[in-house]
Design an enzyme around this catalytic site. Structure first.
Site, PDB file in Angstrom:
ATOM      1  N   GLY A   8      17.353  49.909  43.789  1.00  0.00           N
ATOM      2  CA  GLY A   8      18.867  50.201  43.853  1.00  0.00           C
ATOM      3  C   GLY A   8      19.329  49.556  45.199  1.00  0.00           C
ATOM      4  N   CYS A   9      20.780  49.077  45.186  1.00  0.00           N
ATOM      5  CA  CYS A   9      21.386  48.511  46.347  1.00  0.00           C
ATOM      6  C   CYS A   9      21.400  49.350  47.572  1.00  0.00           C
ATOM      7  CB  CYS A   9      22.882  48.034  45.893  1.00  0.00           C
ATOM      8  SG  CYS A   9      23.710  49.336  45.257  1.00  0.00           S
TER       9      CYS A   9
END
Lengths: 341, 341, 341, 341
Positions: C148-149
């Protein structure tokens, strides 16, 4: 592999030129100069360059620069370039000047830039670097005057109509909208986020210094003197120029001028151009489509006896650094699209 | 109806003060001064004031100012106010100073603002103008030090916990995010839209000049010396400060500390405050909710042994001009909310 | 030259993957699929691809996809990937999944994503693709769970401290600020410009679905169970995540921990990493420095017994598409930086 | 003190109307209705209203509404108002409709809004509410059609020239630029920050539904049928419309038309108008000057045989809610500026 220098390396266009050249197959960056407080690695100034360009950005020293490269990009303010160009030309270097200093005749320059020209001798040697219109001259250029951002978007939008001779040349109106980087990297209250954000204004209404440049190109392609109405606006975004161009279709043409026909005219005119895209019927370009590219996207609409053209460019790329590299590619016989998307 | 002057009328906070006072029942603006190139109508400088305030903005002249008004707002840069205050106090005027010059002790001031204080005599007379904490002192103030924007948002967020004595006072972290007007109306490259827009950065990490001010207020309300961690960030928007505050709950309290209990604590603490709103469980304030108001909205979350408080203010209103007018209302016995929303 | 497909080609991450692959030496894009109204050229959907990628974007059809490529990027929403992966793995394809579907254990997944996992059999085969921490596993991966970012920015910021074992692992606070593209390409009122612009808010305070992912990585590198405080904020910009991380230094270490020492620790840890840059003393990264790159820039500050780390990434590149291509490069034995800057 | 209801209370214009009325001397808000999931306090929907308006926002129920107020603002989408108006008119209520439903003739409406009109009987009773042009009719109105945002900015810019009869009425071009709130409070991908921010586009080129409304007003004031060219653009900001209007001066007038003369014409035309400000020579309005006000600021330039007019309004105030309140003030005999700045 040619050795290339960038003078004015720390402005927005200098930064973009370096980023493009960092991935260019035929080029080695060997000289970077700018008015800096101390000489340091360009990657300390622009951290995004870390690991890609590790060269010290020197203080301006043309003698030193001359020894280090064969071709120079001048990403300098207006009025500064003309003090640097003579020495570079004298030394046999190729020069791509991104300022306005070699775009206009000396008297026009003086009128619009408020200063007499300091290098009149080199003005006639300069080639105006709009590849889509003047590619053959650019091939042979030693001194290239890279077009202004507004003139690039406006000229690419209007030229097919002027060449065709189908519009009333007294009716051309260019309503242009630009992001803030077009004004350069400057400490000005009028450019601060608190002033520009959530704001919008027209400025230098029909008095902007890019107007004579648009007129010059338009007159050249039309073969007669043209004087457009040009109103620029400052939009709260970083990058991009959208030009909405209005013109009246000449009586003999208007009945024949359908939307399809107009799009065909544009597609035909730009059919071999890698960086100009003409949108389909009912589709118009947005800044987003061209941001971070060298593209100029164009949409066309005919409505009664009027034609409306919308063009979009990234002012820092097709409107400055990208076009400058495109011109270098042409001048040096490289693939015209090398380094550019 | 009292006569009021604004010195420093052309900055962002000066502009906001004038706009508020233009609709204030008990006040007549009689003096406007600022460093301007020429003296002209304030409505020519801020066209939104056309028809509402038609007064010439004079160049700075304290003697002239003194004759024209009974109470002065000083919307001046730090280090300038302290050169103006003595004459105004001497002349018996009430002064609300929006700079930092009278917020700290002289030695702290010198340490953080890099200059020795020029008016040490008046520092002890200054009342720190956070109405929710020091309303009684403000009522009697002649010289009011209007709080900084970051300290306002941080202090209102943390005070109920400090008063209650339920948190580890060594654990307080304030991660604050501000729009660009917080830096004032300045020609700085670092504040230009092209630099701030589509960007985000932390700056002066735990070294910002508002840190000692936060510590001062926190220590005062806690009754012991507190040293917070304070990290401000610059966000690409015009107005607003969102402070996310983290603290560890003391062992004895953590089990008792539920989300409901914490919200109750805050609601009780601010129950009579017109400008502080405590959100319900699971609801957190956004800048949008307080922009163009004098509100400070607060949300509270308890998670294990940690408590997280989010506060939002408009930095130009509750963080500056709005709070200054609120202070004036208290000092002059007006309705505290007059002119404010 | 391998044949590559992108499923979910029309979201923000799909778009970025295509743009990167369009300039990648070792790859030919042969399959594009997405939920579209009609099958049309991807360059009609993203005009910036005109002349670079002229491939029709098909409606989803995994059987057809399987025949056309050897490696697939799944730029799909959570809960959709797990319905597509089994067939691709079954067909012997390499899969890089950008959704959250293969990042967590099945029970954690169910808890945070609100649905029982539909492909539990493949979860153990998935390798978590953070190259700086798990490069060796990635080399052998057939199914890669792209991080995920938020976890990317947070994990790269905190790992050197956890590996060193010098911080109180109960004290870690991650205050993260993200641009709006992190939420994906969606028609949501809460994501409209009129709601997000000139606004700022914290959301899902310590309840965001990326929290268990951060905990998972942190626990793995620390060798013990770690539970961080994680508060994300939505910032009015398109791209970028800035994470401000706070931690308490363990007593034995704090005296030894100087700013220089901490920077040295980070520089040493990332010394062979092409995409992680550690800033010098007193210098902190800004989003601008990493936008449109695959970089993660990190700044470090020690203050008393606390350490503050700031990391910046472009959420669509190092936080998604760029890291996915970096992982492909590792999985396929290409130069790890190919196609990336 | 009249009792007022707002139907459609939760859109951007509904919100603005409530905010204005909250400070209006002659009005008590007694009814709020909107399509909401649950009936709750309006101050829970718009936290900025806390402490100012504490009224439950009901689900739509016209019978209930009718009992609660004497005058209604309809801040409803097009096509919805015409289903609500008949009952309100029947009940003897005054109605100010902010939708387009009563602005055009039935056939024009059908052509541009794609639906046959459901309340043709009331169209002739509706008064078009542009106070600067139709104040006398507004005084007697029972049903008021509040103008569209684009038509307001365009009509105020062009009317003095049309009244004077000095321009070629076939030459009028309106290039308008609007912030995103003009599109309403909607969950549309095309309105998401990630799509609109750092972007700019023209849309519905000469096909926007506000074009017939502009033509209607222009034709009425000119006394002959006028068909303008109208091109709207979407700008990355929340609020504001800047219209750049171009027209050719008729031969007989152009020699006499100086910049001073044109400004004089505008100043004279608007000399009694509290909300229209004509800028001095060489000065042009910016959106910033009118944001959060009911002002329309106008700048004028004459260049050769062309005249360029720039007008700025806040699309939510003078372009919607502010003008609606201005119309209420006129209809009810209140001070026309009450509640407005």
């Amino acid at each position: 592999m040619i050795k290339v220098g960038v003078i004015g390396a720390t402005g927005y266009t200098g930064e973009e030129i370096i980023k493009i050249l960092a991935g260019h197959k035929n080029v080695e960056i060997t000289v970077l100069q700018a008015v800096v407080e101390k000489e340091e690695l360009i990657s300390d100034i622009f951290p995004a360059l870390k690991g890609r360009v590790e060269l010290v950005c020197q203080k301006p020293d043309i003698a030193k620069a001359t020894q280090g490269a064969e071709l120079f990009f001048l990403a300098l303010p207006h009025r500064v370039s003309m003090k640097v160009v003579p020495a570079l030309i004298e030394a046999g270097k190729k020069v791509i000047d991104l300022s306005a200093d070699y775009r206009l005749e000396a008297d026009e320059y003086e009128k619009w830039y408020g200063e007499s020209h300091k290098d009149k001798a080199n003005i006639p040697k300069a080639v105006y670097g709009l590849p889509e219109l003047f590619r053959n001259e650019i091939k042979k250029a030693k001194l290239l005057a890279n077009p202004g951002c507004y003139p690039t978007g406006a000229a690419l939008a209007i030229t097919p109509l002027l060449k065709k001779g189908c519009i009333d040349t007294t009716s051309v109106i260019i309503d242009a909208k630009s992001g803030a980087t077009g004004a350069g990297r400057k400490a000005l209250l009028a450019l601060s986020l608190s002033e520009v954000n959530e704001n919008l204004k027209a400025y230098k209404i029909n008095e902007h210094q890019h107007k004579p440049e648009i007129n010059m190109v338009a007159s050249k392609v039309a073969g007669r003197k043209i004087d457009v109405i040009f109103v620029p606006h400052l939009v709260p975004m970083n990058r991009g120029i959208l030009s909405t161009v209005y013109a009246g279709i000449l009586p003999g043409n208007s009945s024949a001028f359908t939307a399809d026909g107009a799009i065909e005219l544009y597609r035909d005119f730009y059919k071999n151009e890698p960086f100009v895209k003409v949108m389909g019927k009912g589709i118009f370009p947005a800044i987003r489509d061209v941001q971070y590219t060298n593209l100029c996207n164009i949409g066309v609409k005919v409505t009664g006896s009027k034609i409306i053209i919308v063009s979009c460019i990234d002012n820092l790329l097709k409107g400055a650094a990208g076009q400058a590299v495109q011109n270098m590619n042409i001048m040096c016989g490289f693939d015209e699209t090398e380094g550019l998307i």
